[in-house]
Design a protein around this motif. Sequence first.
Motif, PDB file in Angstrom:
ATOM      1  N   PRO A   1       0.798  -1.240   0.000  1.00  0.00           N
ATOM      2  CA  PRO A   1       0.000   0.000   0.000  1.00  0.00           C
ATOM      3  C   PRO A   1       0.827   1.284   0.000  1.00  0.00           C
ATOM      4  O   PRO A   1       0.305   2.342  -0.308  1.00  0.00           O
ATOM      5  CB  PRO A   1      -0.821  -0.113   1.280  1.00  0.00           C
ATOM      6  CG  PRO A   1      -0.052  -1.032   2.153  1.00  0.00           C
ATOM      7  CD  PRO A   1       0.676  -1.972   1.237  1.00  0.00           C
ATOM      8  N   ASN A   2       2.108   1.207   0.322  1.00  0.00           N
ATOM      9  CA  ASN A   2       2.919   2.427   0.392  1.00  0.00           C
ATOM     10  C   ASN A   2       3.530   2.827  -0.950  1.00  0.00           C
ATOM     11  O   ASN A   2       4.294   3.780  -1.009  1.00  0.00           O
ATOM     12  CB  ASN A   2       4.017   2.275   1.444  1.00  0.00           C
ATOM     13  CG  ASN A   2       4.929   1.098   1.150  1.00  0.00           C
ATOM     14  OD1 ASN A   2       4.651   0.305   0.270  1.00  0.00           O
ATOM     15  ND2 ASN A   2       6.006   0.992   1.889  1.00  0.00           N
ATOM     16  N   ILE A   3       3.193   2.130  -2.024  1.00  0.00           N
ATOM     17  CA  ILE A   3       3.735   2.478  -3.342  1.00  0.00           C
ATOM     18  C   ILE A   3       3.012   3.712  -3.863  1.00  0.00           C
ATOM     19  O   ILE A   3       1.787   3.772  -3.868  1.00  0.00           O
ATOM     20  CB  ILE A   3       3.584   1.305  -4.326  1.00  0.00           C
ATOM     21  CG1 ILE A   3       4.551   0.202  -3.946  1.00  0.00           C
ATOM     22  CG2 ILE A   3       3.821   1.762  -5.758  1.00  0.00           C
ATOM     23  CD1 ILE A   3       4.481  -1.003  -4.834  1.00  0.00           C
ATOM     24  N   ASN A   4       3.785   4.673  -4.300  1.00  0.00           N
ATOM     25  CA  ASN A   4       3.234   5.883  -4.901  1.00  0.00           C
ATOM     26  C   ASN A   4       3.161   5.663  -6.411  1.00  0.00           C
ATOM     27  O   ASN A   4       4.182   5.606  -7.095  1.00  0.00           O
ATOM     28  CB  ASN A   4       4.110   7.088  -4.573  1.00  0.00           C
ATOM     29  CG  ASN A   4       3.533   8.381  -5.092  1.00  0.00           C
ATOM     30  OD1 ASN A   4       2.449   8.395  -5.664  1.00  0.00           O
ATOM     31  ND2 ASN A   4       4.258   9.454  -4.894  1.00  0.00           N
ATOM     32  N   TRP A   5       1.947   5.544  -6.936  1.00  0.00           N
ATOM     33  CA  TRP A   5       1.756   5.239  -8.354  1.00  0.00           C
ATOM     34  C   TRP A   5       2.064   6.427  -9.254  1.00  0.00           C
ATOM     35  O   TRP A   5       1.921   6.333 -10.464  1.00  0.00           O
ATOM     36  CB  TRP A   5       0.350   4.726  -8.604  1.00  0.00           C
ATOM     37  CG  TRP A   5       0.166   3.350  -8.036  1.00  0.00           C
ATOM     38  CD1 TRP A   5      -0.450   3.028  -6.881  1.00  0.00           C
ATOM     39  CD2 TRP A   5       0.649   2.126  -8.585  1.00  0.00           C
ATOM     40  NE1 TRP A   5      -0.393   1.675  -6.683  1.00  0.00           N
ATOM     41  CE2 TRP A   5       0.281   1.094  -7.712  1.00  0.00           C
ATOM     42  CE3 TRP A   5       1.372   1.798  -9.734  1.00  0.00           C
ATOM     43  CZ2 TRP A   5       0.596  -0.237  -7.938  1.00  0.00           C
ATOM     44  CZ3 TRP A   5       1.691   0.478  -9.962  1.00  0.00           C
ATOM     45  CH2 TRP A   5       1.304  -0.523  -9.079  1.00  0.00           C
ATOM     46  N   PHE A   6       2.482   7.553  -8.664  1.00  0.00           N
ATOM     47  CA  PHE A   6       2.855   8.720  -9.463  1.00  0.00           C
ATOM     48  C   PHE A   6       4.361   8.822  -9.645  1.00  0.00           C
ATOM     49  O   PHE A   6       4.840   9.682 -10.369  1.00  0.00           O
ATOM     50  CB  PHE A   6       2.305  10.007  -8.819  1.00  0.00           C
ATOM     51  CG  PHE A   6       0.808  10.019  -8.764  1.00  0.00           C
ATOM     52  CD1 PHE A   6       0.061  10.175  -9.920  1.00  0.00           C
ATOM     53  CD2 PHE A   6       0.143   9.832  -7.563  1.00  0.00           C
ATOM     54  CE1 PHE A   6      -1.321  10.169  -9.881  1.00  0.00           C
ATOM     55  CE2 PHE A   6      -1.236   9.828  -7.511  1.00  0.00           C
ATOM     56  CZ  PHE A   6      -1.966   9.997  -8.670  1.00  0.00           C
ATOM     57  N   ASP A   7       5.138   7.949  -8.990  1.00  0.00           N
ATOM     58  CA  ASP A   7       6.590   7.905  -9.195  1.00  0.00           C
ATOM     59  C   ASP A   7       6.880   7.260 -10.547  1.00  0.00           C
ATOM     60  O   ASP A   7       6.127   6.392 -11.013  1.00  0.00           O
ATOM     61  CB  ASP A   7       7.268   7.106  -8.083  1.00  0.00           C
ATOM     62  CG  ASP A   7       7.338   7.872  -6.777  1.00  0.00           C
ATOM     63  OD1 ASP A   7       7.175   9.099  -6.817  1.00  0.00           O
ATOM     64  OD2 ASP A   7       7.547   7.233  -5.727  1.00  0.00           O
ATOM     65  N   PRO A   8       7.994   7.669 -11.187  1.00  0.00           N
ATOM     66  CA  PRO A   8       8.257   7.233 -12.569  1.00  0.00           C
ATOM     67  C   PRO A   8       8.156   5.745 -12.883  1.00  0.00           C
ATOM     68  O   PRO A   8       7.429   5.402 -13.803  1.00  0.00           O
ATOM     69  CB  PRO A   8       9.663   7.758 -12.834  1.00  0.00           C
ATOM     70  CG  PRO A   8       9.758   8.960 -11.981  1.00  0.00           C
ATOM     71  CD  PRO A   8       8.956   8.641 -10.747  1.00  0.00           C
ATOM     72  N   PRO A   9       8.799   4.817 -12.185  1.00  0.00           N
ATOM     73  CA  PRO A   9       8.662   3.436 -12.672  1.00  0.00           C
ATOM     74  C   PRO A   9       7.240   2.899 -12.518  1.00  0.00           C
ATOM     75  O   PRO A   9       6.759   2.142 -13.345  1.00  0.00           O
ATOM     76  CB  PRO A   9       9.644   2.638 -11.831  1.00  0.00           C
ATOM     77  CG  PRO A   9       9.916   3.472 -10.639  1.00  0.00           C
ATOM     78  CD  PRO A   9       9.685   4.894 -11.036  1.00  0.00           C
TER      79      PRO A   9
END
Length: 83
Positions: free
Chosen positions: A29-37
């Motif tokens: 859940p801590n993944i930021n889907w707005f970061d490049p990869p």
Amino acid sequence: MNLLISTLLTFIGIYTALLFIRVLLTWFPNINWFDPPFSILSQLTDPYLNLFRSIIPPLGGIDFSPILALLALQLISGLLRSF
């Protein structure tokens, strides 16, 4: 004709792997889907998944669209292999 089918099967294999990675990453859940990869992965997979999300919306917080999406890709792959 064999080259076209082989290319399509390779594309389906790569796209299946991308979908599988996308599903695995949703467990964190801590993944930021707005970061490049992650944003690139999201941009590649979300349009296809949204087709299935419009058919079956998430039920009880569980999204079943990746299951249908992967099954559809496997069905197409099986049909192409029969040629």
